[in-house]
Design a protein around this motif. Sequence first.
Motif, PDB file in Angstrom:
ATOM      1  N   GLU A 174      83.631 -49.429  96.614  1.00  0.00           N
ATOM      2  CA  GLU A 174      82.471 -49.242  97.476  1.00  0.00           C
ATOM      3  C   GLU A 174      82.098 -50.543  98.194  1.00  0.00           C
ATOM      4  O   GLU A 174      81.169 -51.247  97.801  1.00  0.00           O
ATOM      5  N   PHE A 230      81.709 -50.521 101.678  1.00  0.00           N
ATOM      6  CA  PHE A 230      81.221 -50.157 103.004  1.00  0.00           C
ATOM      7  C   PHE A 230      79.798 -50.670 103.240  1.00  0.00           C
ATOM      8  O   PHE A 230      79.465 -51.142 104.323  1.00  0.00           O
ATOM      9  N   TRP A 231      78.984 -50.554 102.217  1.00  0.00           N
ATOM     10  CA  TRP A 231      77.593 -51.008 102.309  1.00  0.00           C
ATOM     11  C   TRP A 231      77.566 -52.499 102.636  1.00  0.00           C
ATOM     12  O   TRP A 231      76.847 -52.940 103.538  1.00  0.00           O
ATOM     13  N   ALA A 255      78.828 -53.274 106.223  1.00  0.00           N
ATOM     14  CA  ALA A 255      77.834 -52.899 107.231  1.00  0.00           C
ATOM     15  C   ALA A 255      76.640 -53.848 107.186  1.00  0.00           C
ATOM     16  O   ALA A 255      76.111 -54.244 108.229  1.00  0.00           O
ATOM     17  N   ALA A 256      76.234 -54.225 105.988  1.00  0.00           N
ATOM     18  CA  ALA A 256      75.066 -55.102 105.848  1.00  0.00           C
ATOM     19  C   ALA A 256      75.340 -56.481 106.447  1.00  0.00           C
ATOM     20  O   ALA A 256      74.494 -57.069 107.110  1.00  0.00           O
ATOM     21  N   ALA A 259      77.805 -53.919 111.854  1.00  0.00           N
ATOM     22  CA  ALA A 259      78.653 -52.958 112.570  1.00  0.00           C
ATOM     23  C   ALA A 259      78.752 -51.647 111.791  1.00  0.00           C
ATOM     24  O   ALA A 259      78.451 -51.598 110.593  1.00  0.00           O
ATOM     25  N   ASN A 260      79.152 -50.621 112.478  1.00  0.00           N
ATOM     26  CA  ASN A 260      79.473 -49.358 111.815  1.00  0.00           C
ATOM     27  C   ASN A 260      80.598 -48.655 112.567  1.00  0.00           C
ATOM     28  O   ASN A 260      80.361 -47.880 113.485  1.00  0.00           O
ATOM     29  N   VAL A 297      82.504 -46.419 111.448  1.00  0.00           N
ATOM     30  CA  VAL A 297      82.794 -45.096 110.872  1.00  0.00           C
ATOM     31  C   VAL A 297      82.160 -44.009 111.735  1.00  0.00           C
ATOM     32  O   VAL A 297      80.937 -43.911 111.798  1.00  0.00           O
ATOM     33  N   GLU A 329      80.905 -40.294 112.974  1.00  0.00           N
ATOM     34  CA  GLU A 329      80.117 -39.314 112.213  1.00  0.00           C
ATOM     35  C   GLU A 329      81.002 -38.378 111.385  1.00  0.00           C
ATOM     36  O   GLU A 329      80.677 -38.070 110.236  1.00  0.00           O
ATOM     37  N   ARG A 389      82.199 -39.908 107.973  1.00  0.00           N
ATOM     38  CA  ARG A 389      81.246 -40.368 106.967  1.00  0.00           C
ATOM     39  C   ARG A 389      81.478 -39.678 105.626  1.00  0.00           C
ATOM     40  O   ARG A 389      81.634 -38.454 105.573  1.00  0.00           O
ATOM     41  N   MET A 394      87.231 -43.872 105.956  1.00  0.00           N
ATOM     42  CA  MET A 394      86.311 -44.998 106.135  1.00  0.00           C
ATOM     43  C   MET A 394      87.034 -46.331 105.944  1.00  0.00           C
ATOM     44  O   MET A 394      86.803 -47.299 106.679  1.00  0.00           O
ATOM     45  N   TRP A 433      87.325 -49.195 108.883  1.00  0.00           N
ATOM     46  CA  TRP A 433      86.869 -50.589 108.728  1.00  0.00           C
ATOM     47  C   TRP A 433      88.013 -51.579 108.919  1.00  0.00           C
ATOM     48  O   TRP A 433      87.832 -52.641 109.527  1.00  0.00           O
TER      49      TRP A 433
END
Lengths: 239, 147
Positions: free
Chosen positions: A199, A201-202, A205-206, A210-211, A213, A215, A218, A224, A228
Amino acid sequence: MPSPNFAEYFHARELGKSAVIADLTNKIVLAPPFVPATYPSGPLGYAHIEPHNVTVVEAGAMHVFSSQGASKPRQWSLIISGAISSHPAAASNDRVVLIRNQLKAAQSAEPITVRLLADPAPSTPPAFEWGQTFKFRLPLLKRGSLERFRTLVHEWRQTRTETGSVLDMCTNGSYQRIIGMGQEAIPLILRELEQSTDEWFWALAAITGANPVPENHRGRRKLMVSDWLIWARIQGYQW
Amino acid sequence: MVNWNLGSFRQKFPKLSPTNSRWQSPVDPDYNCIAWAVGATDIWWEPDPFYQQFWPLAANREYSVRAYLQAFGAQGYLPCADGSLEIDTQKVALYARGTLPTHAARQLPDGWWASKLGPNVDIEHSVDALDDGEYGNIVHFLHKRLR
């Protein structure tokens, strides 16, 4: 007198202070803690940077040094930790791509020296601009950062809940401290992400804001990861 | 019935026992309890603030009981009185710890409940087997008619 067709990229991580690199024919002046080395001679000529190309290397930054030659670019040679590899450069615009593809982000506390030898064309963009590009796209590691990252990852995996939500996993103190490492953690996280679809991704992104991924991807872990990693390559990250 | 090692799960869910639970499938981080509750096994449902995980557009993207009710509502579930077994009705139990939604379980035809424990294993259990543990307690039952 050797031809001044030379470009040098010096990975200045771990300097700890500003240093000066001056590169003259058969003379390489490197301020401590660098160890002077001898460039190999060969078809590409000797190392040579004119005195006005002498540049102050900021600690933690990455710079490209380049002399301006008149000949057409034919080939780049990379000397990375003693290993030499050659790569064709069809056009000046290829060079940045070539460099990005060849150089790895810092992986340990051991300084790495990388030199590029080439025949720069007159259209070669100023080396300083390349340096700026690298500075922001290739975050460098401070001393001990890799070890700190590994320790935090280990702590996170030991202490996180194995039965909870992403929220539970990512608000774990060790995970938050990884986020606190900022851009420096990105190549290390990307490496982790590529090796195991944990995990991350959080955190990505933080830190990056950026994001990539879309819709319809998701929540679909494998997609994902791919999103990335593709995004990171486009951004010029190395890991 | 597969005999599974409760191990550390007992520390998280003190009421869990070999007689009120049974192991169903191995660890799979590709889906979570909410996805499993609505029958999906290839996607993670969660309203994370970075829009990485799936969450129904019809539901607020926030960690609130209300948002989770909206998410299940988007799948046709409505709150109901209890978790009793009813013919032609699918039920879901929503857990919360305080105001934080934590888990969902789906009722099985025999009256037990199917739970995916985060990225961990799937288990089946009695309605109260996970009470007073890491997930808190059941705060809502929801149902939808199957036909």
